[in-house]
Design a protein around this motif. Structure first.
Motif, PDB file in Angstrom:
ATOM      1  N   THR A   6       0.818   7.739  -5.776  1.00 43.81           N
ATOM      2  CA  THR A   6       1.479   6.610  -5.132  1.00 43.81           C
ATOM      3  C   THR A   6       2.878   6.454  -5.685  1.00 43.81           C
ATOM      4  O   THR A   6       3.194   6.889  -6.779  1.00 43.81           O
ATOM      5  CB  THR A   6       0.710   5.295  -5.368  1.00 43.81           C
ATOM      6  OG1 THR A   6       0.609   5.090  -6.775  1.00 43.81           O
ATOM      7  CG2 THR A   6      -0.670   5.365  -4.773  1.00 43.81           C
ATOM      8  N   GLY A   7       3.713   5.781  -4.920  1.00 45.24           N
ATOM      9  CA  GLY A   7       5.058   5.463  -5.389  1.00 45.24           C
ATOM     10  C   GLY A   7       5.964   6.665  -5.457  1.00 45.24           C
ATOM     11  O   GLY A   7       6.946   6.651  -6.180  1.00 45.24           O
ATOM     12  N   GLY A   8       5.673   7.716  -4.727  1.00 39.51           N
ATOM     13  CA  GLY A   8       6.464   8.930  -4.836  1.00 39.51           C
ATOM     14  C   GLY A   8       7.799   8.866  -4.141  1.00 39.51           C
ATOM     15  O   GLY A   8       8.581   9.800  -4.244  1.00 39.51           O
ATOM     16  N   ASN A   9       8.090   7.784  -3.411  1.00 45.20           N
ATOM     17  CA  ASN A   9       9.342   7.696  -2.666  1.00 45.20           C
ATOM     18  C   ASN A   9      10.246   6.624  -3.235  1.00 45.20           C
ATOM     19  O   ASN A   9      10.856   5.863  -2.510  1.00 45.20           O
ATOM     20  CB  ASN A   9       9.045   7.396  -1.185  1.00 45.20           C
ATOM     21  CG  ASN A   9       8.296   8.534  -0.536  1.00 45.20           C
ATOM     22  OD1 ASN A   9       8.583   9.692  -0.792  1.00 45.20           O
ATOM     23  ND2 ASN A   9       7.324   8.211   0.294  1.00 45.20           N
ATOM     24  N   GLY A  10      10.320   6.572  -4.534  1.00 46.97           N
ATOM     25  CA  GLY A  10      11.095   5.522  -5.176  1.00 46.97           C
ATOM     26  C   GLY A  10      12.547   5.851  -5.359  1.00 46.97           C
ATOM     27  O   GLY A  10      13.213   5.264  -6.190  1.00 46.97           O
ATOM     28  N   GLY A  11      13.087   6.815  -4.598  1.00 53.24           N
ATOM     29  CA  GLY A  11      14.477   7.176  -4.762  1.00 53.24           C
ATOM     30  C   GLY A  11      14.630   8.131  -5.927  1.00 53.24           C
ATOM     31  O   GLY A  11      13.814   8.211  -6.818  1.00 53.24           O
ATOM     32  N   SER A  12      15.707   8.905  -5.932  1.00 51.13           N
ATOM     33  CA  SER A  12      15.925   9.860  -7.009  1.00 51.13           C
ATOM     34  C   SER A  12      16.263   9.137  -8.293  1.00 51.13           C
ATOM     35  O   SER A  12      16.793   8.037  -8.286  1.00 51.13           O
ATOM     36  CB  SER A  12      17.063  10.812  -6.627  1.00 51.13           C
ATOM     37  OG  SER A  12      18.251  10.079  -6.411  1.00 51.13           O
ATOM     38  N   SER A  56       3.700  -5.046 -10.921  1.00 52.34           N
ATOM     39  CA  SER A  56       3.178  -3.749 -11.350  1.00 52.34           C
ATOM     40  C   SER A  56       3.817  -2.639 -10.512  1.00 52.34           C
ATOM     41  O   SER A  56       3.765  -2.679  -9.278  1.00 52.34           O
ATOM     42  CB  SER A  56       1.653  -3.715 -11.200  1.00 52.34           C
ATOM     43  OG  SER A  56       1.127  -2.444 -11.531  1.00 52.34           O
ATOM     44  N   ILE A  57       4.448  -1.656 -11.195  1.00 55.49           N
ATOM     45  CA  ILE A  57       5.130  -0.553 -10.525  1.00 55.49           C
ATOM     46  C   ILE A  57       4.521   0.768 -10.995  1.00 55.49           C
ATOM     47  O   ILE A  57       4.500   1.041 -12.200  1.00 55.49           O
ATOM     48  CB  ILE A  57       6.640  -0.563 -10.824  1.00 55.49           C
ATOM     49  CG1 ILE A  57       7.267  -1.893 -10.381  1.00 55.49           C
ATOM     50  CG2 ILE A  57       7.335   0.609 -10.133  1.00 55.49           C
ATOM     51  CD1 ILE A  57       8.734  -2.021 -10.752  1.00 55.49           C
ATOM     52  N   PRO A  58       4.023   1.615 -10.090  1.00 58.16           N
ATOM     53  CA  PRO A  58       3.455   2.906 -10.489  1.00 58.16           C
ATOM     54  C   PRO A  58       4.517   3.827 -11.086  1.00 58.16           C
ATOM     55  O   PRO A  58       5.607   3.965 -10.536  1.00 58.16           O
ATOM     56  CB  PRO A  58       2.919   3.491  -9.171  1.00 58.16           C
ATOM     57  CG  PRO A  58       2.802   2.330  -8.246  1.00 58.16           C
ATOM     58  CD  PRO A  58       3.887   1.391  -8.638  1.00 58.16           C
ATOM     59  N   VAL A  59       4.195   4.431 -12.224  1.00 58.73           N
ATOM     60  CA  VAL A  59       5.121   5.374 -12.868  1.00 58.73           C
ATOM     61  C   VAL A  59       4.448   6.707 -13.198  1.00 58.73           C
ATOM     62  O   VAL A  59       5.129   7.684 -13.509  1.00 58.73           O
ATOM     63  CB  VAL A  59       5.713   4.770 -14.164  1.00 58.73           C
ATOM     64  CG1 VAL A  59       6.626   3.604 -13.842  1.00 58.73           C
ATOM     65  CG2 VAL A  59       4.612   4.341 -15.126  1.00 58.73           C
ATOM     66  N   GLY A  60       3.135   6.758 -13.162  1.00 57.73           N
ATOM     67  CA  GLY A  60       2.422   7.987 -13.487  1.00 57.73           C
ATOM     68  C   GLY A  60       1.581   7.846 -14.746  1.00 57.73           C
ATOM     69  O   GLY A  60       1.967   7.156 -15.699  1.00 57.73           O
ATOM     70  N   GLU A  63       0.810  -1.210   0.000  1.00 56.09           N
ATOM     71  CA  GLU A  63       0.000   0.000   0.000  1.00 56.09           C
ATOM     72  C   GLU A  63       0.851   1.270   0.000  1.00 56.09           C
ATOM     73  O   GLU A  63       0.471   2.285  -0.597  1.00 56.09           O
ATOM     74  CB  GLU A  63      -0.938   0.015   1.216  1.00 56.09           C
ATOM     75  CG  GLU A  63      -1.954  -1.129   1.232  1.00 56.09           C
ATOM     76  CD  GLU A  63      -2.998  -0.990   0.142  1.00 56.09           C
ATOM     77  OE1 GLU A  63      -3.100   0.103  -0.435  1.00 56.09           O
ATOM     78  OE2 GLU A  63      -3.709  -1.968  -0.142  1.00 56.09           O
ATOM     79  N   LYS A  64       1.993   1.250   0.650  1.00 51.23           N
ATOM     80  CA  LYS A  64       2.807   2.460   0.780  1.00 51.23           C
ATOM     81  C   LYS A  64       3.330   2.944  -0.562  1.00 51.23           C
ATOM     82  O   LYS A  64       3.331   4.151  -0.860  1.00 51.23           O
ATOM     83  CB  LYS A  64       3.967   2.215   1.743  1.00 51.23           C
ATOM     84  CG  LYS A  64       4.803   3.465   1.998  1.00 51.23           C
ATOM     85  CD  LYS A  64       5.857   3.222   3.063  1.00 51.23           C
ATOM     86  CE  LYS A  64       6.656   4.497   3.355  1.00 51.23           C
ATOM     87  NZ  LYS A  64       7.677   4.280   4.411  1.00 51.23           N
ATOM     88  N   TYR A  65       3.796   2.020  -1.393  1.00 51.91           N
ATOM     89  CA  TYR A  65       4.407   2.406  -2.666  1.00 51.91           C
ATOM     90  C   TYR A  65       3.558   2.041  -3.877  1.00 51.91           C
ATOM     91  O   TYR A  65       3.944   2.351  -5.005  1.00 51.91           O
ATOM     92  CB  TYR A  65       5.793   1.772  -2.789  1.00 51.91           C
ATOM     93  CG  TYR A  65       6.744   2.275  -1.738  1.00 51.91           C
ATOM     94  CD1 TYR A  65       7.312   3.551  -1.830  1.00 51.91           C
ATOM     95  CD2 TYR A  65       7.063   1.496  -0.633  1.00 51.91           C
ATOM     96  CE1 TYR A  65       8.171   4.021  -0.853  1.00 51.91           C
ATOM     97  CE2 TYR A  65       7.926   1.966   0.353  1.00 51.91           C
ATOM     98  CZ  TYR A  65       8.477   3.223   0.234  1.00 51.91           C
ATOM     99  OH  TYR A  65       9.326   3.696   1.203  1.00 51.91           O
ATOM    100  N   GLY A  66       2.426   1.381  -3.667  1.00 45.46           N
ATOM    101  CA  GLY A  66       1.536   1.063  -4.774  1.00 45.46           C
ATOM    102  C   GLY A  66       2.010  -0.075  -5.655  1.00 45.46           C
ATOM    103  O   GLY A  66       1.434  -0.336  -6.711  1.00 45.46           O
ATOM    104  N   THR A  82      11.392  -1.603  -0.570  1.00 47.77           N
ATOM    105  CA  THR A  82      12.338  -0.687   0.059  1.00 47.77           C
ATOM    106  C   THR A  82      13.037   0.144  -1.005  1.00 47.77           C
ATOM    107  O   THR A  82      13.675  -0.423  -1.904  1.00 47.77           O
ATOM    108  CB  THR A  82      13.400  -1.463   0.864  1.00 47.77           C
ATOM    109  OG1 THR A  82      12.758  -2.331   1.799  1.00 47.77           O
ATOM    110  CG2 THR A  82      14.319  -0.502   1.602  1.00 47.77           C
ATOM    111  N   PRO A  83      12.929   1.478  -0.958  1.00 45.47           N
ATOM    112  CA  PRO A  83      13.644   2.313  -1.931  1.00 45.47           C
ATOM    113  C   PRO A  83      15.151   2.149  -1.789  1.00 45.47           C
ATOM    114  O   PRO A  83      15.664   1.987  -0.680  1.00 45.47           O
ATOM    115  CB  PRO A  83      13.208   3.737  -1.559  1.00 45.47           C
ATOM    116  CG  PRO A  83      11.950   3.576  -0.777  1.00 45.47           C
ATOM    117  CD  PRO A  83      12.090   2.283  -0.043  1.00 45.47           C
ATOM    118  N   ILE A  84      15.873   2.181  -2.911  1.00 46.36           N
ATOM    119  CA  ILE A  84      17.329   2.108  -2.893  1.00 46.36           C
ATOM    120  C   ILE A  84      17.897   3.342  -3.594  1.00 46.36           C
ATOM    121  O   ILE A  84      17.275   3.893  -4.499  1.00 46.36           O
ATOM    122  CB  ILE A  84      17.856   0.813  -3.554  1.00 46.36           C
ATOM    123  CG1 ILE A  84      17.303   0.660  -4.976  1.00 46.36           C
ATOM    124  CG2 ILE A  84      17.474  -0.395  -2.716  1.00 46.36           C
ATOM    125  CD1 ILE A  84      17.807  -0.578  -5.702  1.00 46.36           C
ATOM    126  N   GLY A  85      19.077   3.792  -3.165  1.00 51.41           N
ATOM    127  CA  GLY A  85      19.670   5.015  -3.685  1.00 51.41           C
ATOM    128  C   GLY A  85      20.864   4.771  -4.576  1.00 51.41           C
ATOM    129  O   GLY A  85      21.219   3.631  -4.886  1.00 51.41           O
TER     130      GLY A  85
END
Length: 227
Positions: A182-188, A111-115, A45-48, A65-68
């Motif tokens: 959703t998915g707004g914290n996917g790392g830069s 499935s990964i949210p991209v916009g 739910e957090k990242y969609g 988990t986002p990775i940098g």
């Protein structure tokens, strides 16, 4: 004899009931009530991010988990794309059960949210499998890119490098301008480092060569005039 036969029949019925009762209570028999419910899809739910496939059960969890840029897998991904491309939605994705990571029970769809701006477009999803990078093609529907996978680990989505606009430092790649929220914290987003070829030569280099030729021509011209 009639009484004897009736007694035998009664005893036989009692024995049959005992056997049936014993089989129902026999240990080791599968008890459907203790089995986890089968589910068709798991959603973080957090990242969609979602995972769909056979064999997924309600006692499994999809962790994201986002990775940098300092992550080894991110560096591997960057080497697979040219510098006019970027990779975003950088995630380490795992399937967990009872606190332990498990393998996928079958081939699944990730499935990964991209916009929504990418709807109906085909994007490349990079998947790090140990030391190798797998390139997966997926179409975007409802703001998410979907790809078939047989394992989980690190993932990233390849897009055109966002143009710098009004001092936002290209951060459009960080949120994908998505309309889903959703998915707004996917790392830069990370630009590619693969070597450029031919038509990809940067304009800056061409301008430098042109300037050098002008300077050289001016020097030659002055020398000729002095003579």
């Amino acid at each position: 004899k009639l009484v004897t036969n009736a007694e035998k029949l009664t005893k036989a019925e009692e024995e049959l009931q005992k056997l049936q009762s014993g089989n129902q209570n026999k240990p080791g028999n599968p008890d459907d009530s203790n089995k986890p419910d089968s589910v068709g899809i798991l959603v973080n739910e957090k990242y969609g991010v979602s995972l769909e496939g056979k064999g997924l059960t309600a006692d499994m969890q999809l962790t994201v988990t986002p990775i940098g840029k300092d992550h080894d897998d991110v560096e591997r991904m960057r080497k697979e794309i040219p510098s006019n491309k970027s990779v975003f939605r950088l995630y380490d994705i795992k399937l967990m059960k009872n606190g332990k990571e498990i393998e996928l029970p079958s081939e699944c769809e990730l499935s990964i949210p991209v916009g929504e701006k990418y709807n109906d477009k085909e994007l490349t999803v990079l998947h790090c499998k140990k030391s190798e990078v797998e390139k997966l093609k997926g179409k975007v529907t409802d703001g998410s890119v979907k790809v078939k996978i047989s394992s989980l680990s690190s993932f990233g989505v390849v897009i055109d490098t966002p143009a710098v606009d009004g001092g936002n430092n290209g951060n459009n790649g960080n949120n994908g301008n998505n309309g889903t929220g959703t998915g707004g914290n996917g790392g830069s987003s990370q630009k590619g480092t693969a070597a450029k070829t031919g038509d990809e030569a940067p304009v800056e280099i061409l301008l430098m060569l042109l300037a050098a030729s002008v300077v050289f021509g001016t020097v030659v011209y002055r020398k000729q005039n002095r003579r």
